[in-house]
Scaffold this motif. Structure first.
Motif, short mmCIF file in Angstrom:
data_model
loop_
_atom_site.label_atom_id
_atom_site.label_comp_id
_atom_site.label_asym_id
_atom_site.label_seq_id
_atom_site.Cartn_x
_atom_site.Cartn_y
_atom_site.Cartn_z
N MET A 73 43.61 25.38 48.90
CA MET A 73 43.95 26.92 49.54
C MET A 73 45.28 27.28 49.14
SD MET A 73 41.97 28.84 50.90
CE MET A 73 41.50 29.87 52.22
N SER A 74 46.07 26.22 48.86
CA SER A 74 47.44 26.49 48.56
C SER A 74 47.53 27.31 47.13
CB SER A 74 48.38 25.14 48.51
OG SER A 74 49.77 25.28 47.91
N ASP A 75 46.74 26.90 46.25
CA ASP A 75 46.75 27.57 44.98
C ASP A 75 46.24 28.85 45.03
OD1 ASP A 75 47.44 25.17 43.75
OD2 ASP A 75 45.37 24.55 43.11
N LEU A 76 45.24 29.10 45.93
CA LEU A 76 45.17 30.46 46.03
C LEU A 76 46.13 31.51 46.42
CD1 LEU A 76 41.25 29.87 47.30
CD2 LEU A 76 42.18 30.49 45.12
N ASN A 77 46.92 30.93 47.55
CA ASN A 77 47.97 31.53 48.13
C ASN A 77 49.01 31.69 47.00
OD1 ASN A 77 47.16 31.81 50.67
ND2 ASN A 77 47.91 29.93 51.35
N LEU A 78 49.27 30.62 46.25
CA LEU A 78 50.42 30.66 45.19
C LEU A 78 50.05 31.93 44.03
CD1 LEU A 78 52.97 29.73 43.70
CD2 LEU A 78 51.51 28.09 42.71
N SER A 94 50.59 36.99 42.18
CA SER A 94 50.16 38.62 41.76
C SER A 94 51.14 39.63 42.39
CB SER A 94 48.76 38.60 42.26
OG SER A 94 47.97 37.66 41.61
N THR A 95 51.37 39.32 43.69
CA THR A 95 52.34 40.38 44.24
C THR A 95 53.59 40.48 43.43
OG1 THR A 95 51.21 39.79 46.38
CG2 THR A 95 53.26 40.67 46.41
N LEU A 96 54.26 39.31 43.32
CA LEU A 96 55.22 39.32 42.64
C LEU A 96 55.45 40.03 41.11
CD1 LEU A 96 57.06 35.88 43.23
CD2 LEU A 96 58.01 38.02 43.94
N VAL A 97 54.28 39.92 40.58
CA VAL A 97 54.02 40.62 38.93
C VAL A 97 53.80 42.19 39.44
CG1 VAL A 97 52.38 40.77 37.38
CG2 VAL A 97 53.12 38.60 37.88
N SER A 98 53.16 42.26 40.48
CA SER A 98 53.17 43.98 40.78
C SER A 98 54.45 44.48 41.02
CB SER A 98 52.07 43.90 42.06
OG SER A 98 50.79 43.45 41.70
N LEU A 99 55.14 43.84 41.96
CA LEU A 99 56.61 44.04 42.03
C LEU A 99 57.51 44.32 40.89
CD1 LEU A 99 57.27 42.27 45.46
CD2 LEU A 99 56.98 44.81 45.34
N ARG A 100 57.27 43.29 40.08
CA ARG A 100 58.02 43.44 38.84
C ARG A 100 57.44 44.88 37.90
NH1 ARG A 100 62.48 41.03 39.93
NH2 ARG A 100 62.23 38.71 40.41
N ASP A 101 55.97 44.93 37.91
CA ASP A 101 55.60 46.19 37.30
C ASP A 101 56.26 47.32 37.86
OD1 ASP A 101 53.79 44.82 35.43
OD2 ASP A 101 52.21 44.94 36.79
#
Length: 144
Positions: free
Chosen positions: A1-6, A11-18
């Protein structure tokens, strides 16, 4: 589950950077449009100064007026040129910031892709193990 959260967090960080890169690209495009307006205005001011005619053939009052006009237009062009130079320097700084934001986004994207590959590989290994276990059980049952 930790990997999925990571992965979700990455993904959220990449979206923010985009979003940040897109915002910076839009700002850079607006600055380029402003610089182009400066350049066109400088061409117009130069045209006004050169097309005002020779002041030497005019009566004294008109010649002085024409000379003052040319000086004012040339002074305005000099101020405009200085503003353009400052604006281009600001554009260079903005371009560096945009490049840095793009690099950050790419790095995060690569980290996300690697993590997704690791998770996918782990899932595939687990799936293969389950299939092997099922095949072994089936084989053992068929031997009885």
């Amino acid at each position: 589950m930790s990997d999925l959260n990571l992965i979700r967090n990455l993904s959220t960080l990449v979206s923010l950077r985009d979003s940040e890169v897109e915002k910076l690209q839009a700002a850079q495009a607006a600055k380029e449009a402003t610089a182009e307006r400066y350049r066109k205005n400088l061409e117009r001011l130069h045209s006004l100064a050169t097309n005002s005619g020779a002041s030497g053939n005019l009566p004294i009052a008109l010649a002085a007026n024409c000379g003052n006009y040319k000086q004012a237009v040339l002074a305005m062009a000099d101020n405009h040129r200085l503003d353009l130079t400052m604006h281009e320097a600001d554009m260079a700084v903005s371009q560096r910031v945009l490049n840095a934001a793009y690099v950050k986004r790419e790095v995060l994207g690569q980290v996300l892709e690697k993590k997704q590959a690791v998770v996918t590989s782990a899932k595939n290994v687990q799936e293969r193990k389950q299939h092997d276990d099922l095949a072994t059980q089936l084989w053992l049952r068929s031997q009885k």
